[in-house]
Write a protein that holds these residues in place. Sequence first.
Motif, PDB file in Angstrom:
ATOM      1  N   ARG A  85      21.408  -0.218  -0.637  1.00 22.03           N
ATOM      2  CA  ARG A  85      20.214  -1.337  -1.089  1.00 22.03           C
ATOM      3  C   ARG A  85      18.983  -0.449  -0.593  1.00 22.03           C
ATOM      4  N   ASP A  86      18.050  -1.237  -1.764  1.00 30.68           N
ATOM      5  CA  ASP A  86      17.108  -1.159  -1.421  1.00 30.68           C
ATOM      6  C   ASP A  86      15.984  -1.774  -0.376  1.00 30.68           C
ATOM      7  N   ASN A  87      15.538  -0.837   0.687  1.00 31.83           N
ATOM      8  CA  ASN A  87      15.300  -1.737   1.508  1.00 31.83           C
ATOM      9  C   ASN A  87      13.927  -2.546   0.929  1.00 31.83           C
ATOM     10  N   THR A  88      13.378  -1.814   0.060  1.00 30.20           N
ATOM     11  CA  THR A  88      11.493  -2.943  -0.179  1.00 30.20           C
ATOM     12  C   THR A  88      11.699  -3.741  -0.786  1.00 30.20           C
ATOM     13  N   MET A 142      12.181  -5.699   8.777  1.00 33.19           N
ATOM     14  CA  MET A 142      12.028  -5.005   7.235  1.00 33.19           C
ATOM     15  C   MET A 142      10.746  -4.303   7.127  1.00 33.19           C
ATOM     16  N   LEU A 143       9.470  -4.638   7.135  1.00 29.94           N
ATOM     17  CA  LEU A 143       8.331  -4.619   7.173  1.00 29.94           C
ATOM     18  C   LEU A 143       8.848  -2.150   7.745  1.00 29.94           C
ATOM     19  N   LYS A 148       8.450  -3.835   0.058  1.00 32.75           N
ATOM     20  CA  LYS A 148       7.004  -4.033  -0.529  1.00 32.75           C
ATOM     21  C   LYS A 148       7.191  -4.607  -1.178  1.00 32.75           C
ATOM     22  N   GLU A 149       8.021  -5.864  -1.358  1.00 33.06           N
ATOM     23  CA  GLU A 149       8.111  -7.406  -2.312  1.00 33.06           C
ATOM     24  C   GLU A 149       9.062  -7.851  -1.930  1.00 33.06           C
ATOM     25  N   ILE A 150       8.468  -9.539  -1.981  1.00 34.96           N
ATOM     26  CA  ILE A 150       9.533 -10.611  -1.559  1.00 34.96           C
ATOM     27  C   ILE A 150       8.931 -11.412  -2.467  1.00 34.96           C
ATOM     28  N   ILE A 151      10.597 -11.759  -3.356  1.00 31.24           N
ATOM     29  CA  ILE A 151      10.638 -11.889  -4.465  1.00 31.24           C
ATOM     30  C   ILE A 151      11.297 -13.260  -3.644  1.00 31.24           C
ATOM     31  N   LEU A 174       1.194 -12.705   7.336  1.00 26.63           N
ATOM     32  CA  LEU A 174       2.343 -11.080   7.171  1.00 26.63           C
ATOM     33  C   LEU A 174       2.067 -10.032   5.768  1.00 26.63           C
ATOM     34  N   SER A 175       2.352 -10.971   4.794  1.00 31.07           N
ATOM     35  CA  SER A 175       1.961 -10.368   3.507  1.00 31.07           C
ATOM     36  C   SER A 175       0.413  -9.850   3.544  1.00 31.07           C
TER      37      SER A 175
END
Length: 211
Positions: A85-88, A142-143, A148-151, A174-175
């Motif tokens: 799974r994509d950790n970004t 997760m950083l 890279k993106e939070i949905i 944080l973002s």
Amino acid sequence: MNSIDRLIKIFSEFPGIGPKQARRFVYFLITRNDAYIEEFKNEITELKSDIESCVDCKRYFSQSIQKGKNIIGKKLCSICTDDSRDNTLLMIVSRDIDLDNIEKSHLFNGKYFVLGGLVPILDKEPEKRIRLKDMLSLVSRMLEKGLKEIILGLDANAEGEYTAEIVRNALSSLSEKYKIKISELGRGLSTGTELEYSDPETIKNALKNRG
Ligand SMILES: [Zn+2]
């Protein structure tokens, strides 16, 4: 109160179940045989002893399915332990049922976090309604893995929008610091849409048009 009324009261507390349906459930159970009732009792007992909340995403999962996969002392679900799974990408949803529905669509391959509800409009203590602290702690972890993106995968209604605002505020420092993009599925959903009832086509469009 007799045993029929007591059970009706319990079923009436289920989400979406009124007293009339609750009564039908009870009379259905009365007509089943002893083996059925025994299995029903066992499944409820099993549910409580088998289900754990995942340390990372907080979703409920069956320990018996995940047996042997967990790092000792750290209980993680099948999604959080899946290396493919994509950790970004991290999607924040309000309930387990929303996560299940998005998973069923096979359209999202990132990670999740379950807030545990939505915040009612004008509520003054959102931290008591949703898991903001746990969310921030997962985002920090997760950083290190390249997030890279939070949905924000929340319902496209007033409560969902209000909750999105609170989550955005909690994530803002944080973002900004780590240049994490925050997008919203709600922007790709028509007003009033609840994720729990969305079909794969709706989820697909919402993901494509998130902004
Ligand atoms: Zn998990």
